[in-house]
Every structure is written in structure tokens, then in C-alpha cells.
Design an enzyme around this catalytic site. Structure first.
Site: not given
Length: 574
Positions: A179-180
Site C-alpha cells: 500500500d505504502t
């Protein structure tokens, strides 16, 4: 809509129903993909039933856990929508925000959208330790990666299909950091990203391990910073390209400095028959490596065929020729797990023991050889430091194992059995204990120690004999190869060259190995251009046989180079 699911038997059916009801109020055209990731609690059976019951539900099953990022990648590539979303199965984020999430991409022109638990307007309740860890992690991401997002890990995201697919293949992490990395790369590429506050409640335990996963994600922050600062050089294939370029530059500089014409002339006059004999001698060392590894695993209660083990060693050593820092060894762990379902701790401890005894053997050879040649020359300071550092590492290793072995015996004598504490710290202690205990079985028990030491010395004796024959193929060396001094020198050269391999500079220590051998040969009066030619041919013979053997082993085991090489990176990230 993708629902990443790992052991979600208690939630998955409710989540599918709620998600479908909510989506039907937003659009009349949707699909729900359950990305079921190697669940062991019956989630796969429920997901399969739901896919048969509802035409808009698709079930993607994996026999083994791949990691959240890989599961999402697979699901998105199997999807057909132009607006792609995913939400956590526990429905921690209130579903009333789903319409806002979808429309941010479908109608408001954003490429990426994410819910946020960290910005003004959000309503969040979770334990303090997780709030603290999340806040610290997101601060690191914002500070080091220059991200403008406040919450990178909220499991409530939407993407424009085209924008997401342009980034998917660039994302290296395949688990929680996915996600990051996606959001940071999106900002770096100039995509429009929307972050909005949500109502968030989480009940029950989290699948994120605060020690292992958050620590690993922290290291990923610095990895991504390097990649974004030096795009195409530090990441993925760029790492191999960079280190391979360094190896070529080292060899090219040495060849230019010593005289490329003289080196080529030496090659022309080399004895082809003696070089072929050197190849045959080196080939003999491979079954010996298989026998040693077989003995190590047998001591740990695992019996496998010699052909299979020798093949797995060929493959891992071939990967070491291609990859820096000897991380190719991890491919052997992958093969043992995939084909024999060998426990991670056992494969790691057996490999560690093998590597330690390699260092024991070459360090012992270096010490004996330097003593034998001490009357004729003095070692360079860097050579002396290498030998001492290697010897110190061996002493520390065995000291730790003796302590572990002593404490184990004391615990059994006092309590009758080992303690098995519960909880996260207990699992970490249990893993460390098992790892050290298994190594001590081989490294501390006298019989096992002598067997593995003897086989290691024999293996490295064959390696040295190979180098001896390569040197013998060059009459231009002009030295008495059978003198005690010259034999000691060859022993010392190969030992120092292999100790130098432990430093992660170039793939397979190409360049550094040749320079080390040339330097030691020079101490014995061998001309630098001859010494360098011998070192290069010695390394070519060994690496060529390794790669050819690795290719045959891959074919026999039905594996591919890409699968093996990519596995090393995945294991490191894991």
C-alpha cells in the site's frame, strides 16, 4: 471490489453480503473478487460456495500464502472494471464511505483514493500501541519519502485502472508495504491522490505483526528511498546491473594495468590438457558438497537423496554467481521447502552450519599456509586482517553454540524439558532457540563436528587442487610448483580469495576474487600478469561448471531461473 482474505472464515460471508448491498446502491455493474490467500480455517470453502451462489462473486484461491500485496496484484489483473477498489474484510472502515471512495475515482478525476485514520475529521478507536506504531511509521514515510499522505496503510482504497496498472510492475514489495509503496510511487509519478477521513473501528487481533512486519516495513522505507533517489540503478535488475558493472570495471582496470596483450599471450601458451584436468577435478568436488549437506541434514533428522541435494546446491551456487552478497543461498531454502516441505528453521540452520564450516576450513587453511610461507614473505596488512577477522567470527560462533548447548543441558537437567513460552516474544525465542539448537547438534557434538570438518577440508582441498592445476598450465609462471613454499602460497591464495567472497561487493565475488589471488601470487614472485590470468581462468572454470550444473539441475527439478532468482528477494523481504 477486491477482498483480500487470509483466515477470514468468521467474516467473509457477511462482508460479501454487506459489500454487495452497498455497491448496488452506487452502481448496477460490479464484481467482487475474493483474493483468498492460502487460508487454513475454511475460508476457501466459504469463498468457493459464495462464488457459485452469486454471479458477481469471483474466488481466486492460492494453496500457499503469497502475501497481501501479491494477492492484490493477482486479483486486480484478473478484474475487468475501470474503477478498482479493495477493502479489509473486517469492515473496520464504515461502509457509508464507500460511495465517496468510488466516486473520487469514477467522477471526481482522482487516480487514487484512500481512507485515512490520521487526518482531521477521522474517528478512530484502536489500542494505544498500534496507534503509536502507526503514527511513527507514517511519520517515517512522510519524512523520508516526502509523501503528502498521512495514512498509507488504511485498508480502504480505490484506483483508476490505467493508473494502477502503470505502477503494478514497479512495486517490489508483495506484502504489507504494498500500500505504502503504491501511494508513494503514485505521488512520485505525479498522479492525483485523494485522502479523506473515515470512521474506523477494529475488533479482534490484527494480522500485522508489530515486531516482524512493522520492522520489515521500516527497512522497506529506506529501500524505497534509495530507489526513488537513484531510479533504475538501486532497485530490482538495477542492483544486479550495478554490481555486475563494478565487477567488469575491476577486471578491466586490472587487465589494463597489468597489460591486456601480455595476458592474452599467456592464455595462448596455456596447456589445454592441464586445464581440462582442472575442470574434471573441480567437478569431483560437487558430489562431495552433496554428501556433506546430506550428513548435516541427517544429523537434524532429515534424509534426502544425494542427487537432489547436489542439484539444489548447484542451483543455489549458480544464483550466487549472478547475485551479490551470497543471497543465492536462499534459493536452496526455497527448493527444500517446495520439494521436501523442510521447515524454515532447519534449512536455515543447515545452511548456516555449512557456511560456517566453509569459513572454518578456509580460515584453517589460510592460517596453516601463512605459517608455512612466513619465512619467505610477510603478509600484507589487509590479508592478515581478513584472516584474523574470519578466525574471530568462527570463535564467536562456536562460543555462542557452546553456551546454548550448555544451557540446554542445564535446563533439561533441572526441569526435565524445555520451556515453551506463549505469545509473540515466546515465538521469537522459540525460533531462535530451535535455530541455535539445531546448529549446535552439528557444530558442537564431537562426531558430527569431525565429520563435517573433514568433508569441508576435502571440498576445499579439491578447490585448491583446481587452482594448482590452472597455475601448472602456465609454464610462464617460472616457479617450482612442488616446493613447500609454493604449495603453501597456492593454499593461501585460494583461502584469502574465498574469504574475500564473504564481502557483498560484486556477484559471485567476480573481480575481488581475482584481485585477491593476484596479490597473493605476487608475494611468491609470480608475475602479476601471469597471476591475474591464472586467477581469471580459475574463476571462469569454477563459475562455468557451477552454471552448467545449475542449468541441468533446474531442468531436472522443473524449475526456471526467474523463479529461483526472484525467490531470493522474496525471502529477504519476508
Amino acid at each position: 471490489m477486491v477482498l483480500p482474505a487470509y483466515n477470514e472464515a468468521a467474516n467473509i460471508e457477511k462482508t460479501v453480503i454487506v459489500t454487495a448491498e452497498t455497491l448496488s446502491k452506487i452502481t448496477d455493474c460490479f464484481e467482487i473478487i475474493i483474493a483468498e490467500d492460502g487460508s487454513t480455517d475454511g475460508t476457501d470453502e466459504i469463498a468457493s460456495r459464495l462464488s457459485k451462489k452469486y454471479p458477481y462473486v469471483v474466488h481466486l484461491h492460492s494453496d500457499k500464502r503469497q502475501g497481501r500485496g501479491r494477492a492484490l496484484n493477482r486479483a486486480f489483473k484478473a478484474s475487468s472494471g475501470e474503477v478498482l477498489c479493495y477493502i479489509d474484510v473486517d469492515l473496520a472502515t464504515d461502509m457509508k464511505y464507500l460511495e465517496k471512495l468510488v466516486k473520487a475515482v469514477s467522477t471526481e478525476g482522482y487516480d487514487f483514493a484512500t481512507g485515512s485514520r490520521m487526518i482531521l475529521g477521522s474517528d478512530v478507536k484502536r489500542p494505544f500501541k498500534r496507534e503509536f506504531a502507526s503514527g511513527g511509521y507514517n511519520f517515517l514515510v512522510r519524512f523520508f519519502l516526502r509523501s503528502k499522505i498521512y495514512d498509507h496503510q488504511c485498508g480502504f482504497k480505490a484506483f483508476r485502472r490505467g493508473a494502477l496498472f502503470e505502477l503494478l510492475d514497479e512495486i517490489e514489495n508483495q506484502h504489507w508495504f504494498w500500500d505504502t509503496e503504491l501511494l508513494v510511487r503514485a505521488q512520485h509519478k505525479g498522479y492525483r491522490v485523494m485522502e479523506f477521513p473515515v470512521y474506523w473501528r477494529h475488533e479482534g487481533p490484527s494480522k500485522v505483526n508489530l515486531v516482524k512486519d512493522v520492522g520489515g516495513m521500516g527497512s522497506e522505507v529506506f529501500r524505497l528511498r534509495k530507489e526513488l533517489s537513484f531510479p533504475g540503478v538501486v532497485s530490482g535488475k538495477g542492483k544486479i546491473f550495478l554490481t555486475a558493472t563494478l565487477a567488469v570495471l575491476i577486471l578491466a582496470f586490472a587487465a589494463t594495468f597489468l597489460g591486456a596483450a601480455d595476458i592474452l599471450e599467456n592464455v595462448k601458451h596455456a596447456s589445454f590438457r592441464t586445464l581440462v584436468l582442472a575442470c574434471l577435478v573441480y567437478c569431483i568436488s560437487w558430489p562431495l558438497r552433496g554428501i556433506r549437506f546430506q550428513q548435516i541434514l541427517k544429523r537434524l533428522g532429515n534424509q534426502y537423496g544425494l542427487g537432489f541435494l547436489t542439484g539444489s546446491i548447484f542451483i543455489s551456487q549458480s544464483a550466487n554467481v549472478i547475485l551479490p552478497a551470497r543471497i543465492g543461498d536462499l534459493s536452496r531454502m526455497y527448493i527444500l521447502k517446495k520439494r521436501k516441505d523442510l521447515a524454515f528453521t532447519t534449512s536455515l540452520s543447515s545452511l548456516t552450519v555449512e557456511r560456517v564450516f566453509d569459513i572454518v576450513a578456509i580460515t584453517s587453511i589460510a592460517i596453516l599456509a601463512s605459517s608455512g610461507a612466513a619465512s619467505s614473505f610477510k603478509l600484507a596488512s589487509w590479508m592478515d586482517s581478513l584472516i584474523k577477522l574470519s578466525g574471530l567470527a568462527v570463535i564467536l560462533f562456536f562460543a555462542v553454540l557452546f553456551v546454548v548447548s550448555f544451557r540446554e543441558g542445564h535446563t533439561k537437567k533441572r526441569y526435565g524439558k524445555e520451556n515453551n513460552p506463549d505469545g509473540l516474544s515466546g515465538k521469537i525465542k522459540d525460533f531462535a532457540y530451535t535455530f541455535l539448537h539445531q546448529m549446535s547438534i552439528v557444530a558442537v557434538k564431537p562426531g558430527a563436528f569431525l565429520t563435517v570438518t573433514a568433508s569441508s577440508l576435502l571440498i576445499w582441498g579439491m578447490d585448491i587442487l583446481t587452482c594448482f592445476l590452472v597455475l601448472k598450465a602456465f609454464p610462464e609462471a617460472g616457479v617450482d610448483l612442488y616446493s613447500t613454499f609454493m604449495i603453501s602460497l597456492i593454499f593461501l591464495a585460494v583461502a584469502i580469495g574465498n574469504i574475500a567472497k564473504t564481502f557483498p561487493i560484486t556477484p559471485g565475488a567476480i573481480g575481488t576474487y581475482e584481485v585477491a589471488l593476484t596479490a597473493v601470487f605476487g608475494l611468491g614472485g609470480i608475475k602479476p600478469e601471469v597471476g591475474f590470468t591464472v586467477a581469471v581462468l580459475d574463476h571462469i572454470i569454477k563459475n562455468s561448471i557451477t552454471l552448467i550444473g545449475g542449468g541441468f539441475a533446474l531442468s531436472e527439478l522443473g524449475l526456471r531461473w526467474k523463479e529461483v532468482l526472484c525467490t531470493n528477494t522474496d525471502y529477504l523481504k519476508g
